[in-house]
Design a protein around this motif. Structure first.
Motif, PDB file in Angstrom:
ATOM      1  N   LEU A 122      -8.081  10.344  11.717  1.00  0.00           N
ATOM      2  CA  LEU A 122      -8.340  10.195  13.153  1.00  0.00           C
ATOM      3  C   LEU A 122      -8.907  11.457  13.776  1.00  0.00           C
ATOM      4  CD1 LEU A 122      -5.104   8.280  14.249  1.00  0.00           C
ATOM      5  CD2 LEU A 122      -7.358   7.330  13.800  1.00  0.00           C
ATOM      6  N   ARG A 123      -8.991  12.539  13.030  1.00  0.00           N
ATOM      7  CA  ARG A 123      -9.492  13.793  13.604  1.00  0.00           C
ATOM      8  C   ARG A 123     -10.952  13.661  14.056  1.00  0.00           C
ATOM      9  NH1 ARG A 123      -6.647  18.623  11.739  1.00  0.00           N
ATOM     10  NH2 ARG A 123      -8.631  19.725  11.572  1.00  0.00           N
ATOM     11  N   MET A 124     -11.793  13.097  13.206  1.00  0.00           N
ATOM     12  CA  MET A 124     -13.216  12.989  13.505  1.00  0.00           C
ATOM     13  C   MET A 124     -13.645  11.552  13.795  1.00  0.00           C
ATOM     14  SD  MET A 124     -14.249  16.018  13.507  1.00  0.00           S
ATOM     15  CE  MET A 124     -13.149  17.406  13.301  1.00  0.00           C
ATOM     16  N   ASN A 125     -12.704  10.636  13.875  1.00  0.00           N
ATOM     17  CA  ASN A 125     -13.015   9.236  14.162  1.00  0.00           C
ATOM     18  C   ASN A 125     -12.807   8.977  15.645  1.00  0.00           C
ATOM     19  OD1 ASN A 125     -12.311   6.260  14.547  1.00  0.00           O
ATOM     20  ND2 ASN A 125     -13.032   6.260  12.447  1.00  0.00           N
ATOM     21  N   ARG A 126     -13.858   8.446  16.309  1.00  0.00           N
ATOM     22  CA  ARG A 126     -13.760   8.121  17.729  1.00  0.00           C
ATOM     23  C   ARG A 126     -14.098   6.656  17.975  1.00  0.00           C
ATOM     24  NH1 ARG A 126     -11.560  12.070  17.097  1.00  0.00           N
ATOM     25  NH2 ARG A 126     -11.695  14.065  18.200  1.00  0.00           N
ATOM     26  N   THR A 127     -13.856   5.813  16.966  1.00  0.00           N
ATOM     27  CA  THR A 127     -14.138   4.376  17.075  1.00  0.00           C
ATOM     28  C   THR A 127     -12.866   3.548  17.050  1.00  0.00           C
ATOM     29  OG1 THR A 127     -16.175   4.802  15.869  1.00  0.00           O
ATOM     30  CG2 THR A 127     -15.566   2.516  16.167  1.00  0.00           C
ATOM     31  N   LEU A 186      -6.877   7.005   0.629  1.00  0.00           N
ATOM     32  CA  LEU A 186      -8.239   6.467   0.541  1.00  0.00           C
ATOM     33  C   LEU A 186      -8.684   5.875   1.875  1.00  0.00           C
ATOM     34  CD1 LEU A 186      -7.969   4.718  -2.962  1.00  0.00           C
ATOM     35  CD2 LEU A 186      -9.101   6.881  -2.426  1.00  0.00           C
ATOM     36  N   ILE A 187      -7.762   5.208   2.575  1.00  0.00           N
ATOM     37  CA  ILE A 187      -8.108   4.635   3.876  1.00  0.00           C
ATOM     38  C   ILE A 187      -8.380   5.741   4.888  1.00  0.00           C
ATOM     39  CG2 ILE A 187      -7.182   3.302   5.802  1.00  0.00           C
ATOM     40  CD1 ILE A 187      -5.775   1.523   3.754  1.00  0.00           C
ATOM     41  N   GLY A 188      -7.566   6.813   4.852  1.00  0.00           N
ATOM     42  CA  GLY A 188      -7.784   7.918   5.774  1.00  0.00           C
ATOM     43  C   GLY A 188      -9.128   8.590   5.569  1.00  0.00           C
ATOM     44  N   LYS A 189      -9.528   8.779   4.325  1.00  0.00           N
ATOM     45  CA  LYS A 189     -10.842   9.370   4.054  1.00  0.00           C
ATOM     46  C   LYS A 189     -11.977   8.429   4.444  1.00  0.00           C
ATOM     47  CE  LYS A 189      -9.355  12.403   0.294  1.00  0.00           C
ATOM     48  NZ  LYS A 189      -9.457  12.704  -1.163  1.00  0.00           N
ATOM     49  N   ALA A 190     -11.743   7.119   4.344  1.00  0.00           N
ATOM     50  CA  ALA A 190     -12.776   6.170   4.771  1.00  0.00           C
ATOM     51  C   ALA A 190     -12.937   6.169   6.293  1.00  0.00           C
ATOM     52  CB  ALA A 190     -12.437   4.766   4.279  1.00  0.00           C
ATOM     53  N   ALA A 209       0.877   8.748   5.721  1.00  0.00           N
ATOM     54  CA  ALA A 209       0.613   8.692   7.155  1.00  0.00           C
ATOM     55  C   ALA A 209      -0.117   9.943   7.634  1.00  0.00           C
ATOM     56  CB  ALA A 209       1.918   8.515   7.918  1.00  0.00           C
ATOM     57  N   CYS A 210       0.147  11.104   7.025  1.00  0.00           N
ATOM     58  CA  CYS A 210      -0.582  12.324   7.385  1.00  0.00           C
ATOM     59  C   CYS A 210      -2.058  12.192   7.017  1.00  0.00           C
ATOM     60  CB  CYS A 210       0.034  13.532   6.683  1.00  0.00           C
ATOM     61  SG  CYS A 210       1.624  14.040   7.374  1.00  0.00           S
ATOM     62  N   HIS A 211      -2.371  11.531   5.910  1.00  0.00           N
ATOM     63  CA  HIS A 211      -3.772  11.303   5.542  1.00  0.00           C
ATOM     64  C   HIS A 211      -4.459  10.392   6.566  1.00  0.00           C
ATOM     65  CE1 HIS A 211      -3.834  13.427   1.768  1.00  0.00           C
ATOM     66  NE2 HIS A 211      -2.760  12.775   1.329  1.00  0.00           N
ATOM     67  N   ILE A 212      -3.738   9.381   7.044  1.00  0.00           N
ATOM     68  CA  ILE A 212      -4.318   8.499   8.057  1.00  0.00           C
ATOM     69  C   ILE A 212      -4.530   9.258   9.361  1.00  0.00           C
ATOM     70  CG2 ILE A 212      -3.900   6.432   9.440  1.00  0.00           C
ATOM     71  CD1 ILE A 212      -2.476   5.243   7.029  1.00  0.00           C
ATOM     72  N   ALA A 213      -3.565  10.136   9.716  1.00  0.00           N
ATOM     73  CA  ALA A 213      -3.740  10.953  10.914  1.00  0.00           C
ATOM     74  C   ALA A 213      -4.931  11.895  10.772  1.00  0.00           C
ATOM     75  CB  ALA A 213      -2.465  11.745  11.194  1.00  0.00           C
ATOM     76  N   ASN A 214      -5.143  12.432   9.584  1.00  0.00           N
ATOM     77  CA  ASN A 214      -6.325  13.272   9.358  1.00  0.00           C
ATOM     78  C   ASN A 214      -7.610  12.460   9.505  1.00  0.00           C
ATOM     79  OD1 ASN A 214      -4.971  15.687   8.893  1.00  0.00           O
ATOM     80  ND2 ASN A 214      -4.670  15.242   6.725  1.00  0.00           N
ATOM     81  N   ILE A 246       0.858  -1.191   0.000  1.00  0.00           N
ATOM     82  CA  ILE A 246       0.000   0.000   0.000  1.00  0.00           C
ATOM     83  C   ILE A 246       0.888   1.232   0.000  1.00  0.00           C
ATOM     84  CG2 ILE A 246      -1.759   1.266   1.298  1.00  0.00           C
ATOM     85  CD1 ILE A 246      -2.714  -1.389   2.403  1.00  0.00           C
ATOM     86  N   THR A 247       0.658   2.131  -0.936  1.00  0.00           N
ATOM     87  CA  THR A 247       1.417   3.370  -1.057  1.00  0.00           C
ATOM     88  C   THR A 247       0.615   4.523  -0.460  1.00  0.00           C
ATOM     89  OG1 THR A 247       0.520   3.762  -3.273  1.00  0.00           O
ATOM     90  CG2 THR A 247       2.545   2.460  -3.124  1.00  0.00           C
ATOM     91  N   ASP A 248       1.088   5.738  -0.706  1.00  0.00           N
ATOM     92  CA  ASP A 248       0.385   6.923  -0.197  1.00  0.00           C
ATOM     93  C   ASP A 248      -1.001   7.075  -0.822  1.00  0.00           C
ATOM     94  OD1 ASP A 248       2.609   7.456   1.289  1.00  0.00           O
ATOM     95  OD2 ASP A 248       3.461   8.871  -0.153  1.00  0.00           O
ATOM     96  N   LYS A 249      -1.176   6.549  -2.023  1.00  0.00           N
ATOM     97  CA  LYS A 249      -2.489   6.598  -2.667  1.00  0.00           C
ATOM     98  C   LYS A 249      -3.517   5.784  -1.879  1.00  0.00           C
ATOM     99  CE  LYS A 249      -4.798   4.947  -6.865  1.00  0.00           C
ATOM    100  NZ  LYS A 249      -4.601   4.234  -8.148  1.00  0.00           N
ATOM    101  N   GLY A 250      -3.172   4.549  -1.551  1.00  0.00           N
ATOM    102  CA  GLY A 250      -4.084   3.719  -0.763  1.00  0.00           C
ATOM    103  C   GLY A 250      -4.265   4.254   0.644  1.00  0.00           C
ATOM    104  N   ALA A 251      -3.191   4.839   1.244  1.00  0.00           N
ATOM    105  CA  ALA A 251      -3.310   5.400   2.585  1.00  0.00           C
ATOM    106  C   ALA A 251      -4.261   6.598   2.601  1.00  0.00           C
ATOM    107  CB  ALA A 251      -1.937   5.811   3.101  1.00  0.00           C
TER     108      ALA A 251
END
Length: 568
Positions: free
Chosen positions: A296-301, A259-263, A289-294, A252-257
Motif C-alpha cells: 500500500l505504500r506506492m499503491n493509490r488505487t 506475492l500479493i503485496g508485491k503485485a 500482513a506487513c508485506h500487504i501493508a508495504n 493463503i499463508t505469508d508466502k501468498g500474502a
C-alpha cells in the motif's frame, strides 16, 4: 448305427432347424451392416472434430459443442442463475370481501365440486400449503448436480451473458480448455465466480491467462480454492483490468500474502485497476500482513481491503498505522524518486543543445557563462529600446493615455482571448476534416471543453520532508475502508492505528486532499482488547463522523430543553 437317429428325424424338426439357420444368417447380416454404418459414422464424426471450432458468443451453444468434441460423458447443464422471488402482488381493491371470507368461499366451492364429481372421495379437512415466497425449491438431488449458472443481460438474447457462477464441482483441465475458448468470445462477461472448484497451480495459471483475454472482466471470486503454490498474484499484475477480487478461505499463508503485496506495488511497478480485495478467513500472520501493508505504500488505487479472521497481531497493525500516516523512503524508493523527478524536469534542464564542455574548449566555463549572460542582456536591451521607439511613434500619431486600455488588455483577458483563438482554430480544423459543413463548430467546442480524466499521481512525487537523515512522505490516503477485525491486535497496535487516523484527520482539516480523503471506515472489533477499552472507544468516536453513512441521532424534546437551559 450312429446315422440311424438322424434318419428318423421328422419333417417338422428338419424345417425348424433350417429356419433357425436362416434367422442366424439374417442376424449376422444385420450385425455386419451395423458395424459398417458405425464405422462410417465415427469416421464422419472424427472429420468434424478435426475441424477447429470458432465460438459464436452464445455461451450455451459453444460450451455444449466443445464438451461434445472433448468426449465428455456427463455435461453439466447451463441454467439461469436462480433469484429470490419478487414480492407478492397487492390485493385487488375491487374485491370488498375480507380475505378469510374469500378463502372460506373458495374452500366451500372446492368441496362442492369434489362432492359432485367424486362423491366417494373424502373431503379434505385442511387446505393445501401455499408455495413459498422467500425462496425457490428444486427437485430431489437436482440441487447437487453440477451446473453452470449464468446471468443474461437480456433473457431473449443468448449472447448477452454477463456473469458465470460455478459451485462445488471440480473444474479440471478439460473444462479449463473449454473455458479458454468460451469466455473470451463473450463480449459482455464481467463477473466470474468459481466457489470450491478444486483449482490447481496449473489450472490457476491458465485461468489467469484466460482472464487477461476477457476485455470486460472486472470481478473475480475464487473463494474456497486452496492452491499449493498460492499464485493468486497472477490475476492482479500491472496490466490487469480486474477491479474486485475475493479470495476468502483459500488457505493463503505469508508466502501468498508476500506475492500479493508485491503485485499491489513496488518501487517501480504498481497495480492501477484493483479497487477491492477480500482476504478473509486465511492463514496470514504478521509477516504476511506487513508485506500487504508495504504494497500500500506506492499503491493509490485500492479503496477497500479486508483481512479479517486471520492471525494478524500488533506488528502488522503498527505497519498499517505507519503506512496510513507517513513513512520513510527506502534506498530503492529514494533512487526511483530521483529518477522520476529528473524525468519530469528534463525539458526545463535542457536549455541549449550545446554542452558546457563544447563551449569551454578555448576558454573557461565562467567566461562562457558570462558571455551567454551578456548576450541575453544585449537582447533584452535591444527589445526595450525598440519598445520605447514604438511608444514615441504612437504618441506622435496622437494616441493618448485614455486609449491605452485598448492596446494593452488585462492579463486575464489576454488568457481568455488566447483560449478563444485556440478553440476557434481547433473548430476550424475539425470542420475542415469533417467536410466543412456548417453548424459543426458548437459540437467541436464541446469536445474541446470536455475535461480530461485525471491521471493517478505517483506517490514518489509528493512533497517530502527530511527528518533525522530520512526522507518522509505522506502515507496512503486513497484507502477508505480497512477491515482487520477478528484478529490478534492488542493495545500497542490499536495505538498505532489511532495515530495514523489522527494524522489523516489533521491533513484533511488543513485542506490537503491531493492524496485522497483518508480512511472512512475502520473495523477492528473482536481483537485482543475489550470493547470498553479507552483507545477503542476513541477510534470509534473518530471514525463515526468520517463514515459517509453516519447519521447523527435526532434530538428529543428533553435534550433540546436541556441545551436551551445550559445556553441561557
Amino acid at each position: 448305427m450312429s446315422d440311424r437317429p438322424e434318419s428318423r428325424l421328422s419333417g417338422k424338426e428338419l424345417f425348424k432347424s433350417a429356419a433357425k439357420k436362416v434367422k442366424m444368417g439374417k442376424k449376422l447380416e444385420r450385425v455386419m451392416k451395423g458395424d459398417r454404418s458405425a464405422t462410417s459414422a465415427t469416421s464422419h464424426d472424427t472429420s468434424d472434430v478435426d475441424e477447429p471450432y470458432s465460438c459464436t458468443g452464445d455461451f450455451e451453444a459453444d460450451y455444449t459443442e466443445l464438451c461434445n468434441r472433448a468426449g465428455l460423458m456427463e455435461i453439466p447443464k447451463v441454467v439461469p442463475r436462480p433469484h429470490r422471488p419478487g414480492p407478492p402482488p397487492p390485493p385487488d381493491p375491487k374485491c370488498a370481501t375480507p380475505m378469510s371470507q374469500r378463502e372460506s368461499c373458495k374452500s366451500a366451492r372446492s368441496t362442492r365440486m369434489e362432492k359432485v364429481e367424486e362423491p366417494t372421495s373424502p373431503v379434505p379437512s385442511e387446505q393445501e400449503e401455499p408455495p413459498p415466497t422467500t425462496y425457490t425449491t428444486s427437485d430431489k438431488f437436482d440441487y447437487f448436480r453440477p451446473k453452470v449458472q449464468v446471468e443474461l443481460e437480456k433473457p431473449e438474447d443468448k449472447k448477452s451473458m454477463t456473469e458465470v457462477y460455478i459451485r462445488g464441482w471440480k473444474v479440471d483441465q478439460k473444462y479449463i480448455d473449454i473455458f479458454k475458448q468460451c469466455f473470451p468470445a463473450a463480449d459482455k462477461l464481467h463477473t466470474i465466480d468459481f466457489w470450491n472448484v478444486g483449482l490447481t497451480d496449473n489450472t490457476l495459471a491458465q485461468f489467469a491467462a484466460v482472464a487477461s483475454q476477457c476485455l470486460n472482466l472486472r470481478t473475480v471470486k475464487l473463494d474456497g480454492n486452496p492452491v499449493p503454490g498460492e499464485g493468486f498474484h497472477q490475476l492482479i499484475g500491472e496490466d490487469s483490468m480486474i477491479v474486485s477480487m475475493s479470495l476468502r478461505s483459500c488457505k493463503i499463508t505469508d508466502k501468498g500474502a508476500e506475492l500479493i503485496g508485491k503485485a499491489l506495488s513496488t518501487a517501480k511497478t504498481r497495480n492501477q485497476s484493483l479497487c477491492a480485495l477480500n482476504l478473509n478467513s486465511n492463514l496470514i500472520t504478521d509477516a504476511g500482513a506487513c508485506h500487504i501493508a508495504n504494497g500500500l505504500r506506492m499503491n493509490r488505487t485500492l479503496l477497500v481491503l479486508s483481512i479479517a479472521n486471520n492471525a494478524i497481531g500488533d506488528d502488522a497493525a503498527k505497519k498499517f498505522g505507519e503506512v496510513l500516516s507517513r513513512f520513510s523512503l527506502t534506498h530503492e524508493e529514494v533512487v526511483e524518486r530521483r529518477k522520476v523527478l529528473s524525468e519530469k524536469g528534463a525539458p526545463d534542464i535542457r536549455r541549449s543543445p550545446i554542452s558546457r564542455r563544447a563551449e569551454s574548449r578555448d576558454r573557461p566555463g565562467s567566461q562562457s557563462s558570462r558571455s551567454q549572460l551578456d548576450k541575453s542582456m544585449a537582447k533584452s536591451g535591444r527589445a526595450s529600446s525598440k519598445a520605447k521607439k514604438d511608444k514615441k511613434e504612437d504618441d506622435k500619431k496622437g494616441k493618448g493615455k485614455d486609449d491605452k486600455w485598448k492596446k494593452e488588455p488585462q492579463r486575464g483577458a489576454s488568457k481568455v482571448v488566447s483560449l478563444a483563438e485556440t478553440l476557434g482554430k481547433a473548430t476550424k480544423g475539425k470542420g475542415r476534416q469533417s467536410g466543412g459543413k456548417k453548424g459543426q463548430g458548437a459540437g467541436s467546442i464541446t469536445e474541446a471543453e470536455t475535461p480530461d480524466i485525471p491521471e493517478i499521481i505517483n506517490p514518489l512525487l509528493e512533497e517530502a520532508e527530511r527528518v533525522d537523515g530520512e526522507l518522509l512522505i505522506p502515507g496512503n490516503r486513497a484507502l477508505i475502508n480497512l477491515n482487520i477485525s477478528r484478529n490478534r491486535i492488542g493495545e500497542a497496535g490499536l495505538k498505532a492505528l489511532l495515530k495514523g487516523i489522527q494524522y489523516q484527520i489533521t491533513l484533511t482539516t488543513l485542506g490537503s486532499r491531493s492524496g485522497g480523503t483518508g480512511l472512512m471506515r475502520l473495523s477492528v472489533q473482536k481483537n485482543n482488547f475489550s470493547p470498553s477499552h479507552e483507545l477503542y472507544l476513541k477510534v470509534q468516536e473518530l471514525m463515526m463522523t468520517r463514515d459517509p453513512l453516519y447519521k447523527p441521532p435526532s434530538k428529543t424534546p428533553d435534550d433540546e430543553s436541556t441545551s436551551q437551559a445550559t445556553g441561557s
